[in-house]
Design an enzyme around this catalytic site. Structure first.
Site, PDB file in Angstrom:
ATOM      1  NE  ARG A  48       0.173   1.275   3.520  1.00 44.60           N
ATOM      2  CZ  ARG A  48       1.137   2.134   3.775  1.00 44.60           C
ATOM      3  NH1 ARG A  48       2.400   1.738   3.787  1.00 44.60           N
ATOM      4  NH2 ARG A  48       0.889   3.392   4.009  1.00 44.60           N
ATOM      5  N   GLY A  49       0.260   2.385  -0.197  1.00 47.42           N
ATOM      6  CA  GLY A  49       1.007   3.616  -0.392  1.00 47.42           C
ATOM      7  C   GLY A  49       1.079   3.919  -1.879  1.00 47.42           C
ATOM      8  CG  ASP A 234      -3.216   7.755  -1.279  1.00 51.97           C
ATOM      9  OD1 ASP A 234      -2.966   6.602  -1.661  1.00 51.97           O
ATOM     10  OD2 ASP A 234      -3.022   8.130  -0.113  1.00 51.97           O
ATOM     11  CE  LYS A 245      -5.240   5.180   4.297  1.00 53.04           C
ATOM     12  NZ  LYS A 245      -6.044   4.271   3.442  1.00 53.04           N
TER      13      LYS A 245
END
Length: 343
Positions: A48-49, A234, A245
């Site tokens: 993730r990321g 993101d 997030k």
């Protein structure tokens, strides 16, 4: 060709990903040999990321090419791209990386070394990510005063990238420059990336870190215990509105109220010039079980209704600056983002 970092390892035949769902208790790698296995790893947050997702998808594209057996190659690769694209809708780096791979594929369609060319492009992307993160770190470190306490949210470190990190890259670079830095890591419900991943990374680096619950931040700011907030991103709209997030927006509001600088650290590839404002950014809704369960144990009543948006959008008026590899972008954001993008 081979690559090995904390987050991922390209063996030449497969992609091995550190299973971030099991950290900090178990360090275990998942091996992906097909593009569908890579897609599963992205969707299930084994990796993730935003930057890490992008590079992972690039290697998934390479594996997809190698899986081709017969029929229309262009149509097959279109399907490979579609499978990888459907995994996480908010992180723009995913689409940026796949579009870049597709462009190389189409430009070299008749080249007999096409497979090697695609692998080289994915490797190049991975190396660029590391260099980009170090540049972000250097640029951001100049904004951090010696003796600062930094609040960060989620995990925008080496685990969220190929290596080094964006928000944590800023912190790492400040420490490497000889500055004393203390970090408060929000636990980041519901997936606990701050408590599980950010704390794990910083402790391994010997950087002083405290885990705090998500609802402590405002009180700590009010008491003067936080000098700056540094988060990743993101997707960033052309006007500077930033998707990150869930919980990031709340921190930005609190930081504004308490006169605490709020910095976003992200590569230029996270800026989406096709989106004018944050209102256009798609927000991923994830499974209810991520909220109703913690560590495999149910913590909410059976049958309760759940909302679980994975991201929120922070409007540009709450952001002090956006730290990129090409420099620090300050307001007016749309004007200065266009300058740095050359659009």
């Amino acid at each position: 060709m081979k690559l090995k970092t904390k987050t991922m390892e390209w063996t030449g035949n497969s992609l091995r990903l550190l299973d971030q769902r099991k950290l900090p208790f178990i360090e275990e790698y998942v091996e992906c040999k097909t593009h569908e296995e890579v897609a599963h790893a992205i969707k299930e947050m084994i990796v993730r990321g935003a930057p890490a997702i992008g590079v992972t998808a690039a290697f998934g594209y390479v594996l997809g090419f190698r899986e081709y057996r017969s029929g229309d190659l262009k149509e097959w690769m279109k399907q490979v791209k579609e499978v990888l694209s459907r995994t996480r809708p908010t992180a723009v780096n995913l689409f940026w990386a796949l579009n870049r791979m597709e462009k190389v594929f189409l430009e070299n369609l008749k080249n007999e070394n096409l497979g090697e060319i695609l692998e080289e492009e994915a490797m190049k992307m991975a190396q660029e990510d590391i260099e980009t993160n170090r540049a972000i770190g250097r640029n951001g470190a100049e904004l951090i005063e010696d003796g600062s306490t930094i609040l960060t949210h989620c995990n925008a470190g080496a685990l969220a990238t190929v290596d080094y990190g964006t928000a944590l890259g800023v912190i790492r670079a400040a420490v490497e420059a000889g500055k004393r830095v203390r970090v408060f890591a929000d636990e980041t419900r519901p997936y606990l990336q701050g408590a599980r991943l950010t704390a794990w990374e910083l402790m391994k680096d010997g950087i002083e870190v405290y885990v705090i619950t998500d609802n402590m931040a405002g009180w700590l700011m009010k008491r003067g215990m936080i000098d700056a907030v540094v988060v990743g991103a993101d997707r960033i709209a052309l006007n500077g509105d930033t998707a990150n997030k869930i919980g990031t927006y709340s921190l930005a509001v609190l930081a504004k109220r308490n006169n605490v600088p709020f910095y976003v650290a992200a590569p230029i590839s996270t800026i989406d010039p096709t989106i004018k404002s944050g209102d256009e950014i798609p927000i991923e809704e994830r499974r209810a079980e991520e909220v109703t369960h913690c560590g495999g144990n149910r913590i909410a009543p059976e049958g309760v209704k759940v909302l679980n948006p994975a991201f929120d959008v922070t409007e540009n008026s709450l952001i002090t600056a956006i730290i990129t590899e090409k420099g620090v972008i300050k307001p007016p954001f749309e004007e200065n983002i266009k300058k740095i993008l050359g659009v």
